[in-house]
Design a protein around this motif. Structure first.
Motif, PDB file in Angstrom:
ATOM      1  N   ASP A  91       0.840  -1.198   0.000  1.00  0.00           N
ATOM      2  CA  ASP A  91       0.000   0.000   0.000  1.00  0.00           C
ATOM      3  C   ASP A  91       0.886   1.265   0.000  1.00  0.00           C
ATOM      4  OD1 ASP A  91      -2.391   1.320   0.040  1.00  0.00           O
ATOM      5  OD2 ASP A  91      -2.829   0.963   2.156  1.00  0.00           O
ATOM      6  N   HIS A  92       0.386   2.337  -0.554  1.00  0.00           N
ATOM      7  CA  HIS A  92       1.050   3.659  -0.560  1.00  0.00           C
ATOM      8  C   HIS A  92       2.578   3.595  -0.627  1.00  0.00           C
ATOM      9  CE1 HIS A  92      -2.674   5.744  -0.269  1.00  0.00           C
ATOM     10  NE2 HIS A  92      -3.042   4.954   0.709  1.00  0.00           N
ATOM     11  N   HIS A 191      -8.639   9.477   3.976  1.00  0.00           N
ATOM     12  CA  HIS A 191      -7.894   8.632   4.916  1.00  0.00           C
ATOM     13  C   HIS A 191      -8.225   9.035   6.349  1.00  0.00           C
ATOM     14  CE1 HIS A 191      -4.882   7.580   1.615  1.00  0.00           C
ATOM     15  NE2 HIS A 191      -5.378   6.445   2.027  1.00  0.00           N
ATOM     16  N   HIS A 225      -9.745   4.161  -1.499  1.00  0.00           N
ATOM     17  CA  HIS A 225      -8.920   4.269  -0.287  1.00  0.00           C
ATOM     18  C   HIS A 225      -9.745   4.962   0.794  1.00  0.00           C
ATOM     19  CE1 HIS A 225      -4.729   3.131  -1.431  1.00  0.00           C
ATOM     20  NE2 HIS A 225      -5.324   3.120  -2.606  1.00  0.00           N
ATOM     21  N   GLY A 226      -9.272   4.867   2.051  1.00  0.00           N
ATOM     22  CA  GLY A 226      -9.911   5.616   3.128  1.00  0.00           C
ATOM     23  C   GLY A 226     -11.372   5.248   3.322  1.00  0.00           C
ATOM     24  N   HIS A 247     -10.424  -0.131   0.710  1.00  0.00           N
ATOM     25  CA  HIS A 247      -9.421  -0.128   1.781  1.00  0.00           C
ATOM     26  C   HIS A 247     -10.042   0.232   3.124  1.00  0.00           C
ATOM     27  CE1 HIS A 247      -5.363   0.113  -0.452  1.00  0.00           C
ATOM     28  NE2 HIS A 247      -6.277  -0.312  -1.308  1.00  0.00           N
TER      29      HIS A 247
HETATM   30 ZN   LIG Z   1      -4.890   4.595   1.265  1.00  0.00          ZN
END
Ligand SMILES: [Zn+2]
Length: 309
Positions: A91-92, A191, A225-226, A247
Protein backbone atom coordinates in the motif's frame (compact mmCIF):
# COMPACT_ATOMS: atom_id res chain seq x y z
CA UNK A 1 17.87 -10.16 -6.30
CA UNK A 2 16.02 -13.43 -6.78
CA UNK A 3 12.56 -13.37 -8.20
CA UNK A 4 10.26 -15.54 -6.14
CA UNK A 5 7.03 -14.86 -8.02
CA UNK A 6 3.73 -13.61 -6.69
CA UNK A 7 2.02 -15.41 -3.88
CA UNK A 8 -0.87 -16.86 -5.84
CA UNK A 9 -2.29 -20.18 -4.70
CA UNK A 10 -0.86 -23.01 -6.71
CA UNK A 11 -3.40 -23.72 -9.46
CA UNK A 12 -5.81 -21.16 -8.02
CA UNK A 13 -7.05 -17.76 -9.11
CA UNK A 14 -4.67 -14.84 -9.46
CA UNK A 15 -5.61 -11.46 -7.98
CA UNK A 16 -6.74 -10.33 -11.45
CA UNK A 17 -8.97 -13.43 -11.76
CA UNK A 18 -10.53 -12.69 -8.37
CA UNK A 19 -11.20 -9.04 -9.24
CA UNK A 20 -12.76 -10.00 -12.57
CA UNK A 21 -14.99 -12.59 -10.92
CA UNK A 22 -16.07 -10.29 -8.08
CA UNK A 23 -16.91 -7.51 -10.54
CA UNK A 24 -19.23 -9.90 -12.39
CA UNK A 25 -20.83 -10.90 -9.08
CA UNK A 26 -21.31 -7.26 -8.05
CA UNK A 27 -19.00 -7.67 -5.05
CA UNK A 28 -15.98 -5.71 -3.80
CA UNK A 29 -12.61 -7.04 -2.63
CA UNK A 30 -11.84 -5.97 0.96
CA UNK A 31 -8.32 -4.56 1.52
CA UNK A 32 -7.25 -4.59 5.17
CA UNK A 33 -4.00 -3.14 6.49
CA UNK A 34 -1.78 -4.95 8.95
CA UNK A 35 1.10 -3.66 11.07
CA UNK A 36 1.80 -6.79 13.06
CA UNK A 37 0.91 -10.44 13.41
CA UNK A 38 -2.12 -9.73 15.62
CA UNK A 39 -3.78 -7.80 12.79
CA UNK A 40 -2.62 -10.34 10.22
CA UNK A 41 -4.11 -13.20 12.24
CA UNK A 42 -7.38 -11.25 12.53
CA UNK A 43 -7.65 -10.64 8.77
CA UNK A 44 -6.85 -14.27 7.97
CA UNK A 45 -9.36 -15.49 10.58
CA UNK A 46 -12.05 -13.31 8.97
CA UNK A 47 -11.18 -14.71 5.53
CA UNK A 48 -11.43 -18.23 6.95
CA UNK A 49 -14.77 -17.50 8.65
CA UNK A 50 -16.42 -15.85 5.64
CA UNK A 51 -14.52 -17.77 2.89
CA UNK A 52 -14.26 -14.49 0.96
CA UNK A 53 -10.95 -13.47 -0.65
CA UNK A 54 -9.00 -10.72 1.09
CA UNK A 55 -6.29 -8.32 0.02
CA UNK A 56 -3.87 -7.84 2.90
CA UNK A 57 -2.25 -4.41 2.76
CA UNK A 58 0.83 -2.89 4.30
CA UNK A 59 1.96 0.69 3.71
CA UNK A 60 5.64 1.70 3.76
CA UNK A 61 5.43 2.42 7.50
CA UNK A 62 3.66 -0.88 8.18
CA UNK A 63 6.19 -2.76 6.01
CA UNK A 64 9.11 -1.10 7.80
CA UNK A 65 7.69 -2.29 11.13
CA UNK A 66 6.72 -5.81 9.98
CA UNK A 67 9.42 -6.40 7.38
CA UNK A 68 8.29 -6.64 3.72
CA UNK A 69 9.85 -10.06 3.10
CA UNK A 70 8.78 -11.34 6.52
CA UNK A 71 5.16 -10.36 5.83
CA UNK A 72 5.27 -11.88 2.32
CA UNK A 73 6.67 -15.10 3.74
CA UNK A 74 3.98 -15.33 6.45
CA UNK A 75 1.18 -14.73 3.94
CA UNK A 76 2.69 -17.31 1.59
CA UNK A 77 2.87 -19.86 4.41
CA UNK A 78 -0.72 -19.15 5.48
CA UNK A 79 -1.90 -19.46 1.91
CA UNK A 80 -0.18 -22.77 1.40
CA UNK A 81 -1.41 -24.23 4.66
CA UNK A 82 -4.97 -22.90 4.60
CA UNK A 83 -5.63 -22.71 0.84
CA UNK A 84 -7.46 -19.43 1.51
CA UNK A 85 -7.57 -16.77 -1.27
CA UNK A 86 -5.17 -14.36 0.46
CA UNK A 87 -3.40 -11.67 -1.57
CA UNK A 88 -0.85 -9.07 -0.57
CA UNK A 89 -0.62 -5.39 -1.56
CA UNK A 90 2.22 -2.93 -0.97
CA UNK A 91 0.00 0.00 0.00
CA UNK A 92 1.05 3.66 -0.56
CA UNK A 93 4.48 3.18 -2.05
CA UNK A 94 6.24 6.48 -2.63
CA UNK A 95 9.49 5.46 -4.32
CA UNK A 96 10.76 3.20 -7.08
CA UNK A 97 13.08 1.44 -4.61
CA UNK A 98 10.19 0.52 -2.27
CA UNK A 99 8.04 -0.63 -5.20
CA UNK A 100 10.84 -2.91 -6.38
CA UNK A 101 11.45 -4.19 -2.85
CA UNK A 102 7.79 -5.27 -2.61
CA UNK A 103 7.80 -6.77 -6.12
CA UNK A 104 10.90 -8.79 -5.33
CA UNK A 105 9.46 -9.91 -1.98
CA UNK A 106 6.52 -11.48 -3.85
CA UNK A 107 3.68 -9.00 -3.30
CA UNK A 108 0.70 -9.51 -5.63
CA UNK A 109 0.05 -5.79 -6.07
CA UNK A 110 1.68 -2.42 -5.51
CA UNK A 111 -0.12 0.87 -4.83
CA UNK A 112 2.20 3.37 -6.49
CA UNK A 113 1.49 6.72 -4.85
CA UNK A 114 2.97 9.88 -6.32
CA UNK A 115 -0.36 11.68 -5.99
CA UNK A 116 1.21 14.49 -3.93
CA UNK A 117 3.18 15.57 -7.05
CA UNK A 118 1.80 17.70 -9.90
CA UNK A 119 -0.13 15.60 -12.48
CA UNK A 120 2.67 15.36 -15.09
CA UNK A 121 5.24 14.29 -12.50
CA UNK A 122 2.78 11.82 -11.01
CA UNK A 123 2.37 10.33 -14.51
CA UNK A 124 6.13 10.09 -15.12
CA UNK A 125 7.02 8.50 -11.77
CA UNK A 126 4.04 6.12 -11.83
CA UNK A 127 4.82 4.97 -15.37
CA UNK A 128 8.44 4.27 -14.43
CA UNK A 129 7.37 2.24 -11.37
CA UNK A 130 4.75 0.27 -13.35
CA UNK A 131 7.39 -0.76 -15.90
CA UNK A 132 9.89 -1.67 -13.18
CA UNK A 133 7.56 -3.93 -11.18
CA UNK A 134 6.15 -5.56 -14.34
CA UNK A 135 9.75 -6.37 -15.33
CA UNK A 136 10.10 -8.27 -12.04
CA UNK A 137 6.80 -10.08 -12.56
CA UNK A 138 4.18 -9.12 -15.20
CA UNK A 139 1.40 -10.63 -13.03
CA UNK A 140 1.80 -7.99 -10.32
CA UNK A 141 -1.11 -5.54 -10.37
CA UNK A 142 -0.01 -1.90 -10.48
CA UNK A 143 -2.24 0.74 -8.91
CA UNK A 144 -1.87 4.48 -9.43
CA UNK A 145 -3.40 7.39 -7.51
CA UNK A 146 -4.78 10.76 -8.51
CA UNK A 147 -6.30 13.50 -6.40
CA UNK A 148 -6.00 14.27 -2.70
CA UNK A 149 -7.65 12.17 0.00
CA UNK A 150 -5.34 13.20 2.84
CA UNK A 151 -2.78 11.08 4.65
CA UNK A 152 -2.73 8.93 7.78
CA UNK A 153 -5.19 6.23 8.85
CA UNK A 154 -5.71 7.92 12.20
CA UNK A 155 -8.39 9.57 14.31
CA UNK A 156 -8.74 13.24 13.33
CA UNK A 157 -10.37 16.17 15.07
CA UNK A 158 -11.73 17.90 11.98
CA UNK A 159 -11.94 17.31 8.23
CA UNK A 160 -9.62 19.39 6.09
CA UNK A 161 -11.86 21.09 3.54
CA UNK A 162 -11.26 22.12 -0.03
CA UNK A 163 -9.94 18.84 -1.41
CA UNK A 164 -10.16 18.52 -5.16
CA UNK A 165 -11.97 15.44 -6.47
CA UNK A 166 -10.65 13.50 -9.47
CA UNK A 167 -12.22 14.15 -12.87
CA UNK A 168 -13.10 11.50 -15.51
CA UNK A 169 -10.80 13.21 -18.02
CA UNK A 170 -7.71 13.11 -15.81
CA UNK A 171 -8.55 9.51 -14.90
CA UNK A 172 -8.59 8.57 -18.60
CA UNK A 173 -5.34 10.44 -19.31
CA UNK A 174 -3.60 8.96 -16.27
CA UNK A 175 -4.54 5.36 -17.09
CA UNK A 176 -3.51 5.74 -20.74
CA UNK A 177 -0.20 7.41 -19.93
CA UNK A 178 0.91 5.12 -17.10
CA UNK A 179 -0.34 1.62 -17.98
CA UNK A 180 -1.72 0.99 -14.48
CA UNK A 181 -4.11 -1.92 -13.85
CA UNK A 182 -6.22 -0.13 -11.27
CA UNK A 183 -6.85 3.45 -10.35
CA UNK A 184 -7.42 5.04 -6.94
CA UNK A 185 -9.38 8.28 -7.46
CA UNK A 186 -10.59 10.93 -5.01
CA UNK A 187 -14.39 10.58 -4.95
CA UNK A 188 -15.31 11.93 -1.52
CA UNK A 189 -13.26 9.34 0.35
CA UNK A 190 -10.66 10.32 2.97
CA UNK A 191 -7.89 8.63 4.92
CA UNK A 192 -8.53 8.32 8.66
CA UNK A 193 -11.71 8.88 10.65
CA UNK A 194 -13.14 11.88 12.47
CA UNK A 195 -13.90 11.43 16.17
CA UNK A 196 -17.61 11.67 15.35
CA UNK A 197 -17.19 8.73 12.93
CA UNK A 198 -15.45 6.59 15.55
CA UNK A 199 -18.39 7.33 17.86
CA UNK A 200 -20.79 6.30 15.07
CA UNK A 201 -22.39 9.77 14.93
CA UNK A 202 -21.22 10.64 11.41
CA UNK A 203 -20.50 8.74 8.19
CA UNK A 204 -18.50 9.45 5.04
CA UNK A 205 -20.48 9.94 1.85
CA UNK A 206 -19.17 9.30 -1.65
CA UNK A 207 -19.75 11.05 -4.98
CA UNK A 208 -21.42 8.04 -6.62
CA UNK A 209 -22.12 9.74 -9.96
CA UNK A 210 -18.43 10.66 -10.23
CA UNK A 211 -17.46 7.01 -9.64
CA UNK A 212 -19.70 5.95 -12.56
CA UNK A 213 -18.12 8.59 -14.83
CA UNK A 214 -14.54 7.79 -13.78
CA UNK A 215 -15.14 4.05 -14.27
CA UNK A 216 -16.40 4.71 -17.78
CA UNK A 217 -13.49 7.00 -18.65
CA UNK A 218 -10.74 4.93 -17.00
CA UNK A 219 -11.89 1.44 -18.03
CA UNK A 220 -9.80 -0.27 -15.32
CA UNK A 221 -10.35 -1.65 -11.83
CA UNK A 222 -11.07 1.12 -9.30
CA UNK A 223 -9.85 1.23 -5.70
CA UNK A 224 -11.48 3.18 -2.89
CA UNK A 225 -8.92 4.27 -0.29
CA UNK A 226 -9.91 5.62 3.13
CA UNK A 227 -13.08 3.53 3.39
CA UNK A 228 -13.26 3.50 7.21
CA UNK A 229 -16.39 5.21 8.53
CA UNK A 230 -18.22 5.19 5.19
CA UNK A 231 -21.99 4.81 5.16
CA UNK A 232 -22.99 1.18 4.45
CA UNK A 233 -25.39 2.13 1.69
CA UNK A 234 -22.70 4.23 -0.01
CA UNK A 235 -20.36 1.23 0.03
CA UNK A 236 -23.00 -0.91 -1.70
CA UNK A 237 -23.72 1.79 -4.27
CA UNK A 238 -20.00 2.51 -4.83
CA UNK A 239 -19.42 -1.16 -5.69
CA UNK A 240 -22.38 -1.07 -8.07
CA UNK A 241 -20.94 2.14 -9.59
CA UNK A 242 -17.59 0.48 -10.36
CA UNK A 243 -15.41 0.27 -7.23
CA UNK A 244 -13.51 -3.06 -7.11
CA UNK A 245 -11.23 -2.79 -4.06
CA UNK A 246 -12.09 -1.10 -0.75
CA UNK A 247 -9.42 -0.13 1.78
CA UNK A 248 -10.23 -0.35 5.49
CA UNK A 249 -7.51 0.51 7.96
CA UNK A 250 -8.56 2.97 10.69
CA UNK A 251 -11.56 0.85 11.76
CA UNK A 252 -9.16 -2.03 12.40
CA UNK A 253 -6.77 0.20 14.30
CA UNK A 254 -9.59 1.56 16.48
CA UNK A 255 -10.82 -1.97 17.25
CA UNK A 256 -7.22 -3.05 17.97
CA UNK A 257 -6.63 -0.17 20.40
CA UNK A 258 -9.96 -0.42 22.20
CA UNK A 259 -9.82 -4.19 22.64
CA UNK A 260 -6.18 -4.05 23.73
CA UNK A 261 -7.00 -1.41 26.37
CA UNK A 262 -9.89 -3.57 27.58
CA UNK A 263 -7.81 -6.73 27.62
CA UNK A 264 -4.97 -5.09 29.57
CA UNK A 265 -7.41 -3.57 32.06
CA UNK A 266 -9.07 -6.95 32.74
CA UNK A 267 -6.22 -8.20 34.94
CA UNK A 268 -3.18 -6.10 35.78
CA UNK A 269 -1.27 -9.26 36.79
CA UNK A 270 -1.77 -10.95 33.43
CA UNK A 271 1.56 -11.12 31.61
CA UNK A 272 0.94 -13.93 29.09
CA UNK A 273 0.96 -12.20 25.68
CA UNK A 274 -1.26 -14.72 23.88
CA UNK A 275 -3.88 -14.48 26.62
CA UNK A 276 -3.88 -10.67 26.38
CA UNK A 277 -3.81 -10.63 22.57
CA UNK A 278 -6.35 -13.35 21.76
CA UNK A 279 -9.39 -11.09 22.41
CA UNK A 280 -7.71 -8.39 20.31
CA UNK A 281 -7.45 -10.76 17.34
CA UNK A 282 -11.12 -11.63 17.83
CA UNK A 283 -12.30 -7.98 17.97
CA UNK A 284 -10.42 -7.00 14.82
CA UNK A 285 -11.62 -10.18 13.10
CA UNK A 286 -15.24 -9.17 13.74
CA UNK A 287 -14.73 -5.78 12.10
CA UNK A 288 -13.06 -7.37 9.07
CA UNK A 289 -15.70 -10.10 8.74
CA UNK A 290 -18.60 -7.65 8.89
CA UNK A 291 -16.99 -5.40 6.26
CA UNK A 292 -16.39 -8.44 4.03
CA UNK A 293 -20.05 -9.48 4.35
CA UNK A 294 -21.17 -5.98 3.42
CA UNK A 295 -18.86 -5.86 0.36
CA UNK A 296 -20.36 -9.19 -0.75
CA UNK A 297 -23.93 -8.00 -0.45
CA UNK A 298 -24.78 -9.87 2.73
CA UNK A 299 -26.90 -8.40 5.50
CA UNK A 300 -24.84 -6.88 8.31
CA UNK A 301 -26.17 -6.11 11.77
CA UNK A 302 -25.97 -2.34 12.47
CA UNK A 303 -23.85 -2.73 15.59
CA UNK A 304 -21.25 -4.78 13.74
CA UNK A 305 -19.72 -1.96 11.70
CA UNK A 306 -19.14 1.76 11.96
CA UNK A 307 -19.31 1.88 15.73
CA UNK A 308 -16.44 -0.28 16.82
CA UNK A 309 -16.46 1.14 20.34
ZN1 LIG B 1 -4.89 4.59 1.27
Amino acid sequence: MTEIGTLRNAGKDTLRDVLTRLEKEGAGLGHFNVSDQVLLKAVIAAAAETTFPVLIGASEGERDFFGARQLATLVKTEREESDLPLFLNADHTHSLAKALEAANAGFDAVTIDFSALPFEENVAHTKEAVQAIKAVNPAILAEGEIGDIGTGSEIKETAQGGRRLSTPEEARQFVEATGIDNLAPAVGNMHGMLKSMVQGKAKKHLDLERIVQIKQAAGVFLTLHGGSGTDDEHFRKAIAAGINIIHINTELRVAWRESLDKSLARDSNEVVPYKILRPVVDSVKQVVASRLRLFHGQAVSPEAVGTVA
